[in-house]
Design an enzyme around this catalytic site. Structure first.
Site, mmCIF file in Angstrom:
data_model
loop_
_atom_site.group_PDB
_atom_site.id
_atom_site.type_symbol
_atom_site.label_atom_id
_atom_site.label_comp_id
_atom_site.label_asym_id
_atom_site.label_seq_id
_atom_site.Cartn_x
_atom_site.Cartn_y
_atom_site.Cartn_z
ATOM 1 N N GLU A 95 -35.711 60.492 -72.116
ATOM 2 C CA GLU A 95 -34.958 61.393 -71.226
ATOM 3 C C GLU A 95 -35.072 62.838 -71.698
ATOM 4 O OE1 GLU A 95 -31.346 59.087 -71.355
ATOM 5 O OE2 GLU A 95 -32.411 57.501 -70.291
ATOM 6 N N GLU A 165 -39.503 52.333 -76.156
ATOM 7 C CA GLU A 165 -38.696 52.297 -74.940
ATOM 8 C C GLU A 165 -39.573 52.623 -73.738
ATOM 9 O OE1 GLU A 165 -34.259 52.917 -76.042
ATOM 10 O OE2 GLU A 165 -35.140 54.863 -75.639
HETATM 11 P P1 13P Z 1 -30.670 51.043 -71.094
HETATM 12 O O1 13P Z 1 -30.300 49.960 -72.089
HETATM 13 O O2 13P Z 1 -29.505 51.521 -70.296
HETATM 14 O O3 13P Z 1 -31.850 50.639 -70.265
HETATM 15 O O4 13P Z 1 -31.134 52.329 -71.956
HETATM 16 C C1 13P Z 1 -32.053 52.175 -72.974
HETATM 17 C C2 13P Z 1 -32.169 53.447 -73.732
HETATM 18 O O5 13P Z 1 -32.674 54.435 -73.222
HETATM 19 C C3 13P Z 1 -31.620 53.485 -75.087
HETATM 20 O O6 13P Z 1 -31.973 54.657 -75.740
#
Ligand code: 13P
Length: 248
Positions: A95, A165
């Site tokens: 992000e 991720e």
């Molecule tokens: P989610 O578990 O909500 O998919 O998010 C994962 C994440 O970005 C953890 O840093």
């Protein structure tokens, strides 16, 4: 055997009251056999650190500045995170890369700052859906990893946690299958092993992206998945604790 690691990344959710209650429940549960790190929003760090003091739970920032100090309005330095009691910091979360334009070079500088101030960096890597569909997953994650190896040196990885991720699995409810995740984790480990087999064998590479109580055990059973970085499911103490139990 690598000890499993579970992080809770709360992102920009909750309130002070929610943070205190959630941390209270997690501390109370006295999780054993797994390293647990909570990453609340920055304004709550100090209070969460105080709540976790004397427990086995560690606290981390969700981001940190690539700079040491200075005129960088809004930024938080590694030294400041350390100063309020943090031991960890996420670096290069997708992000941040997506919405704040963080480059591989900036992420590497953030990892270096964390290391210089005695914080354990949690280096996040992962491909977008378009990159996966174009068959570029290995290229992307090895570029993201390689930038940090080049900047910080392979020896630094003895003090780093890597979080894989896949961007398409974050907050989408679409988890990578255990086999899909394992393939990338094994690849990342093999990349590190080219430089240092011992470090590659001991580093924790954790998975993040729609990890829930119902899928955590099968993900964590894979040979190269050493735990998880949890977003949505970290906002409920029962869900987060059940994921920690699956790792313990
Ligand atoms: P989610 O578990 O909500 O998919 O998010 C994962 C994440 O970005 C953890 O840093």
């Amino acid at each position: 055997m690598r000890r499993k690691w579970v992080g809770g990344n709360w992102k920009m959710h909750g309130s002070r009251a929610m943070a205190t209650a959630l941390v209270g429940a997690i501390v109370e549960a006295s999780v054993e056999g797994v390293d647990v790190v909570l990453c609340p929003p920055a304004p709550y760090l100090r209070e969460v650190c105080a709540e976790c003091a004397g427990s086995s739970i560690s606290v981390g920032g969700q981001d940190l500045s690539e700079h040491e100090s200075g005129a960088y309005t809004g930024e938080i330095s590694a030294a400041m995170l350390r100063d309020v009691g943090c031991t960890h910091a996420l670096a290069g979360h997708s992000e941040r890369r997506q919405f704040h334009g963080e480059t591989d070079a900036q992420v590497a500088a953030k990892v270096a700052q964390a290391l210089a101030h005695g914080l354990t960096p949690v280096l996040c890597v992962g491909e977008t859906l378009a990159e996966r569909e174009a068959g570029r997953t290995a290229d992307v994650v090895s570029r993201q990893l390689g930038a940090v190896v080049a900047h910080c040196g392979i020896a630094a990885f003895a003090r780093i946690v890597v979080a894989y991720e896949p961007v398409w699995a974050i907050g989408t409810g679409r988890t990578a299958s255990p086999a899909q995740a394992q393939e990338v984790h094994a690849f990342l480990r093999s990349q590190l092993a080219r430089d240092d087999a011992r470090i590659a064998g001991s580093i924790r590479i954790v998975y993040g992206g729609s990890v829930k109580p119902g899928n955590s055990a099968e993900l964590f059973a894979e040979a190269d998945i050493d735990g998880g970085l949890i977003g949505g499911a970290a906002l409920q103490a029962t869900d987060f604790l059940s994921i920690c139990a699956a790792a313990g």
